[in-house]
Design a protein around this motif. Structure first.
Motif, mmCIF file in Angstrom:
data_model
loop_
_atom_site.group_PDB
_atom_site.id
_atom_site.type_symbol
_atom_site.label_atom_id
_atom_site.label_comp_id
_atom_site.label_asym_id
_atom_site.label_seq_id
_atom_site.Cartn_x
_atom_site.Cartn_y
_atom_site.Cartn_z
ATOM 1 N N LEU A 128 0.814 -1.215 0.000
ATOM 2 C CA LEU A 128 0.000 0.000 0.000
ATOM 3 C C LEU A 128 0.850 1.269 0.000
ATOM 4 N N HIS A 129 2.032 1.211 0.593
ATOM 5 C CA HIS A 129 2.908 2.383 0.596
ATOM 6 C C HIS A 129 3.254 2.818 -0.820
ATOM 7 N N HIS A 130 3.375 1.864 -1.731
ATOM 8 C CA HIS A 130 3.727 2.181 -3.117
ATOM 9 C C HIS A 130 2.555 2.779 -3.890
ATOM 10 N N GLU A 131 1.351 2.585 -3.387
ATOM 11 C CA GLU A 131 0.165 3.167 -4.008
ATOM 12 C C GLU A 131 -0.021 4.641 -3.616
ATOM 13 N N VAL A 132 0.491 5.000 -2.442
ATOM 14 C CA VAL A 132 0.292 6.357 -1.922
ATOM 15 C C VAL A 132 0.789 7.409 -2.900
ATOM 16 N N ASP A 133 1.921 7.164 -3.537
ATOM 17 C CA ASP A 133 2.505 8.163 -4.447
ATOM 18 C C ASP A 133 1.592 8.526 -5.607
ATOM 19 N N ARG A 134 0.614 7.704 -5.892
ATOM 20 C CA ARG A 134 -0.345 8.016 -6.953
ATOM 21 C C ARG A 134 -1.304 9.111 -6.529
ATOM 22 N N TYR A 135 -1.481 9.318 -5.223
ATOM 23 C CA TYR A 135 -2.527 10.196 -4.712
ATOM 24 C C TYR A 135 -2.042 11.411 -3.931
ATOM 25 N N CYS A 136 -0.994 11.265 -3.168
ATOM 26 C CA CYS A 136 -0.556 12.316 -2.237
ATOM 27 C C CYS A 136 -0.080 13.560 -2.984
ATOM 28 N N PHE A 137 -0.737 14.689 -2.736
ATOM 29 C CA PHE A 137 -0.373 15.961 -3.370
ATOM 30 C C PHE A 137 1.098 16.286 -3.167
ATOM 31 N N ILE A 138 1.555 16.121 -1.938
ATOM 32 C CA ILE A 138 2.911 16.533 -1.604
ATOM 33 C C ILE A 138 3.928 15.634 -2.300
ATOM 34 N N ALA A 139 3.753 14.325 -2.187
ATOM 35 C CA ALA A 139 4.691 13.390 -2.822
ATOM 36 C C ALA A 139 4.720 13.591 -4.336
ATOM 37 N N ARG A 140 3.579 13.914 -4.919
ATOM 38 C CA ARG A 140 3.516 14.120 -6.369
ATOM 39 C C ARG A 140 4.118 15.467 -6.781
ATOM 40 N N SER A 141 4.393 16.319 -5.817
ATOM 41 C CA SER A 141 4.875 17.667 -6.119
ATOM 42 C C SER A 141 6.365 17.877 -5.869
ATOM 43 N N VAL A 142 6.986 17.044 -5.066
ATOM 44 C CA VAL A 142 8.402 17.242 -4.764
ATOM 45 C C VAL A 142 9.268 16.650 -5.881
ATOM 46 N N ASN A 143 10.476 17.190 -6.024
ATOM 47 C CA ASN A 143 11.370 16.718 -7.092
ATOM 48 C C ASN A 143 12.588 15.977 -6.544
ATOM 49 N N PHE A 144 12.424 15.357 -5.388
ATOM 50 C CA PHE A 144 13.487 14.542 -4.816
ATOM 51 C C PHE A 144 12.898 13.176 -4.474
ATOM 52 N N PRO A 145 13.729 12.143 -4.444
ATOM 53 C CA PRO A 145 13.208 10.805 -4.154
ATOM 54 C C PRO A 145 12.747 10.662 -2.704
ATOM 55 N N VAL A 146 11.652 9.930 -2.558
ATOM 56 C CA VAL A 146 11.088 9.637 -1.244
ATOM 57 C C VAL A 146 10.979 8.125 -1.135
ATOM 58 N N SER A 147 11.570 7.571 -0.099
ATOM 59 C CA SER A 147 11.471 6.131 0.127
ATOM 60 C C SER A 147 10.737 5.882 1.437
ATOM 61 N N VAL A 148 10.265 4.657 1.594
ATOM 62 C CA VAL A 148 9.532 4.273 2.800
ATOM 63 C C VAL A 148 10.192 3.038 3.390
ATOM 64 N N GLU A 149 10.513 3.112 4.664
ATOM 65 C CA GLU A 149 11.058 1.982 5.423
ATOM 66 C C GLU A 149 10.138 1.725 6.600
ATOM 67 N N ALA A 150 9.039 1.053 6.337
ATOM 68 C CA ALA A 150 8.019 0.828 7.353
ATOM 69 C C ALA A 150 8.343 -0.402 8.202
ATOM 70 N N THR A 151 7.933 -0.345 9.446
ATOM 71 C CA THR A 151 7.965 -1.517 10.317
ATOM 72 C C THR A 151 6.526 -1.736 10.799
ATOM 73 N N TYR A 152 6.200 -2.982 11.063
ATOM 74 C CA TYR A 152 4.838 -3.345 11.442
ATOM 75 C C TYR A 152 4.858 -4.087 12.764
ATOM 76 N N HIS A 153 3.879 -3.781 13.586
ATOM 77 C CA HIS A 153 3.787 -4.390 14.900
ATOM 78 C C HIS A 153 2.352 -4.869 15.105
ATOM 79 N N PRO A 154 2.152 -6.123 15.487
ATOM 80 C CA PRO A 154 0.780 -6.587 15.741
ATOM 81 C C PRO A 154 0.248 -6.006 17.035
ATOM 82 N N ARG A 155 -1.020 -5.832 17.054
ATOM 83 C CA ARG A 155 -1.659 -5.318 18.277
ATOM 84 C C ARG A 155 -2.069 -6.452 19.142
#
Length: 155
Positions: A128-155
């Protein structure tokens, strides 16, 4: 296609009585005001003489990028049946300043720690993180690379 207007007022608050008559004679402070919302008191980057206790433009850009990503991620997760119980990001922006004073962001890394419902599909949650770039105004507007290093924790 629909256009959207966003309004803000930036008002310099750093006039110490002499305006910009001398380089050290004025403060690098200002207020951001948006209609109907609290005022944000800001300053320049401390590397450039700003107040380190106040947000600077670079802080605000990085925070905007992270917040936009988070909000779209939550939306996409909800649509995909991924239940998110918590989301905290500690993004890191890397900038450079050239000898002549020109600066820019080189890259940003979003590092969200996401609390998911037990049994969540971690592969889908990550995709889903890779889908965000299709929608986010800010990510679609910047001219530098943005990467995501997510960690997940169960509740």
């Amino acid at each position: 296609m629909a256009e959207h207007d966003y309004a803000a007022r930036i008002a310099w608050t750093g006039n110490r009585g002499q305006g910009t008559a001398s380089y050290r004679g004025y403060a690098r402070t200002w207020d951001v005001t948006t209609p109907g919302k609290p005022v944000i008191h800001c300053s320049n980057d401390p590397l450039l003489g700003g107040d380190p206790a106040l947000p600077n433009p670079e802080d605000l850009l990085l925070a905007s990028l992270s917040a936009c990503h988070m909000l779209w991620y939550l939306h996409l997760a909800s649509q995909a049946g991924i239940v998110v119980h918590g989301y905290v990001d500690d993004p890191l922006g890397v900038g450079e300043t050239l000898a002549g004073g020109e600066g820019r962001f080189l890259r940003a890394t979003l590092r969200p720690a996401i609390e998911l419902a037990a049994g969540a599909d971690l592969a889908l949650a990550d995709r889903l993180h890779h889908e965000v770039d299709r929608y986010c105004f800010i990510a679609r507007s910047v001219n530098f690379p943005v990467s995501v290093e997510a960690t997940y924790h169960p509740r």
